[in-house]
Design an enzyme around this catalytic site. Structure first.
Site, PDB file in Angstrom:
ATOM      1  N   ASP A 110      24.684  35.883  24.749  1.00  0.00           N
ATOM      2  CA  ASP A 110      24.977  37.165  25.394  1.00  0.00           C
ATOM      3  C   ASP A 110      26.217  37.886  24.874  1.00  0.00           C
ATOM      4  OD1 ASP A 110      26.735  35.318  26.420  1.00  0.00           O
ATOM      5  OD2 ASP A 110      26.568  35.992  28.495  1.00  0.00           O
ATOM      6  N   GLU A 111      26.863  37.364  23.813  1.00  0.00           N
ATOM      7  CA  GLU A 111      28.022  38.097  23.288  1.00  0.00           C
ATOM      8  C   GLU A 111      28.184  37.853  21.790  1.00  0.00           C
ATOM      9  OE1 GLU A 111      31.991  36.837  24.497  1.00  0.00           O
ATOM     10  OE2 GLU A 111      31.151  35.022  25.376  1.00  0.00           O
TER      11      GLU A 111
END
Length: 362
Positions: A110-111
Site C-alpha cells: 500500500d505504499e
C-alpha cells in the site's frame, strides 16, 4: 576545471493508500461502507491488520489485539484478510506509477516511493504529478491515496501523513530543516517506540534537540543509525529510490511495553510483523526460503531460530505456520521477552504472474 553546476534537486513522491485493506473491503462490500471495519481475526488471539477511518475514531489501529479493538469499539466489524485481492489492486496501482516513472520503490502493498526528478511525462512540478496519480488511482480502483512530496525520502514520507486521508502535502528544500526541528522525535519515520524512549532518556525530544547532538554522540548511542539521525535532523537524506532491488533480507521487529511470558501474546505480537515482511515481498514480487525468529529477553540476551524450506513460501499462511513452529519451543521462557522480530532471507525474484492482470481486465 570543476563543474560548478549543482545536481538538480530531487523530486520524490511518497504515495500511501488510505486504510488500504479496510478500504478494499468497503469498496467490495457496500454494506461495510461508513462502518467501523477491522481486517483481521476476531478470535481471542487475533490482531487488527488494518482499520477503517470509522474504526480509527474509536482508537482502533493496526497491530492492536482484536479483543482490545472490540472493547474500544463494540460495533467493530471484523473481516478476514484477502491478500490475493490486495496484491491484485496493488499491481493496478503499480501500473499507474509506471506511467510516470520507472523509479519505483514499493515498501509494501500500500505504499511506495517514486523518483520523478526525470519523469516519463516531462512534467516539471512534482505536486501536479502527485495530483494526477492520486486521481488515476481513484478512477481505476475507486480508492483514496495520500501523497507527500519533497526533495528526499524521509521528508516525502513525513509529508504524506500531514493531510491524510485523501490529501497531499509538500515540504520544500527551504522549509525542510525547520519542519524537522519542530517535529517530536517519536513521529520521525525510522524512530520506533524503543528508540524514541532512549532518545527521551538522553534529553532528545524534538528534531531541534537531535540537531544539537554531535555525530560521535549519535553513533555512540545509536550505532549504525547514528549517521542517518544526524542527517535527517538537518533535513538531509541521501538515500536513493531503488527500483527492482532484491535485498539480502527483509525484517521487522517490535519492542513490547511489557515483557511477555506466555505463547499467545507473543504469537499475537508477531502477526503485524509477519504481515509487514510478507507485504514487502508481495509488493516487490520476491520469494523467501528462510525464516528467522529473533527473541530478546528482559536481560537483553537474545537468540535466533531459523528454518529454511526448499522452495519460496507460497502464501502468508505458510509463513505464519513456520513462525509458530519456531516460537513454540521457546515457551515457557527462562525470562520475560521484551522484543520479537521476523526476518525473511534467501530472497529471490519471482516471475510476475499474469493471472491478476487477466482478472482485472475482465
Amino acid at each position: 576545471m570543476n563543474d560548478m553546476s549543482s545536481p538538480p534537486v530531487r523530486k520524490i513522491i511518497h504515495v500511501d493508500q488510505d486504510a488500504f485493506y479496510a478500504s478494499v473491503e468497503q469498496r467490495d462490500n457496500p454494506e461495510l461502507r461508513g462502518k467501523p471495519v477491522a481486517v483481521g481475526g476476531s478470535a481471542a488471539r487475533g490482531v487488527v491488520a488494518a482499520a477503517s477511518y470509522e474504526a480509527r475514531k474509536f482508537g482502533v489501529h493496526s497491530a492492536m489485539p482484536s479483543v482490545t479493538a472490540k472493547r474500544k469499539c463494540p460495533g467493530l466489524i471484523f473481516v478476514p484478510p484477502r491478500f490475493d485481492v490486495y496484491k491484485a489492486v496493488s499491481q493496478q496501482i503499480r501500473g499507474i506509477f509506471a506511467e510516470y516513472t520507472p523509479m519505483i520503490e514499493p515498501l509494501s502493498l500500500d505504499e511506495a516511493y517514486l523518483d520523478v526528478t526525470q519523469n516519463l511525462k516531462g512534467m516539471e512540478i512534482a505536486t501536479e504529478i502527485a495530483w494526477e496519480i492520486r486521481a488515476k488511482i481513484k478512477e481505476v480502483t475507486g480508492l483514496n491515496a495520500s501523497a507527500g512530496i519533497s526533495y528526499n525520502k524521509f521528508l516525502a514520507k513525513m509529508a504524506s501523513d500531514l493531510n491524510k486521508p485523501n490529501g497531499q502535502a509538500v515540504i520544500t528544500p527551504k522549509n525542510g530543516p525547520a519542519f524537522v526541528e519542530a517535529l517530536p522525535v517519536k513521529k520521525f519515520h525510522g524512530v520506533g517506540p524503543a528508540t524514541a524512549e532512549k532518545m527521551h532518556r538522553l534529553g532528545i525530544e524534538t528534531g531541534a534537540d537531535l540537531k544539537e547532538q554531535t555525530l560521535e554522540f549519535l553513533v555512540e548511542h545509536f550505532g549504525k543509525s547514528g549517521p542517518y539521525f544526524y542527517g535527517i535532523a538537518r533535513g538531509i537524506d541521501e538515500r536513493e529510490v531503488k527500483s527492482n532491488r532484491v535485498r539480502k533480507s527483509v525484517g521487522a521487529e517490535d519492542t513490547f511495553s511489557q515483557d511477555l511470558h506466555t505463547f499467545e501474546p507473543a504469537r499475537e505480537g508477531l502477526q503485524p510483523l509477519i504481515e509487514k515482511v510478507w507485504g514487502y515481498c508481495e509488493a516487490n514480487e520476491i520469494g523467501a526460503k528462510t525464516v528467522t525468529l529473533k527473541v530478546k529477553y528482559a536481560d537483553f540476551n537474545q537468540i535466533t531460530r531459523s528454518k529454511t524450506v526448499p522452495a519460496p513460501l507460497p502464501a502468508i499462511t505458510d509463513l505464519e505456520e513456520i513462525v509458530g513452529l519456531l516460537l513454540s519451543p521457546i515457551f515457557p521462557p527462562r525470562k520475560g521477552i521484551r522484543l520479537l522480530g521476523v526476518t525473511l532471507s534467501s530472497l529471490e525474484r519471482q516471475a510476475s504472474g499474469t493471472e491478476p492482470q487477466l482478472r482485472l481486465a475482465l
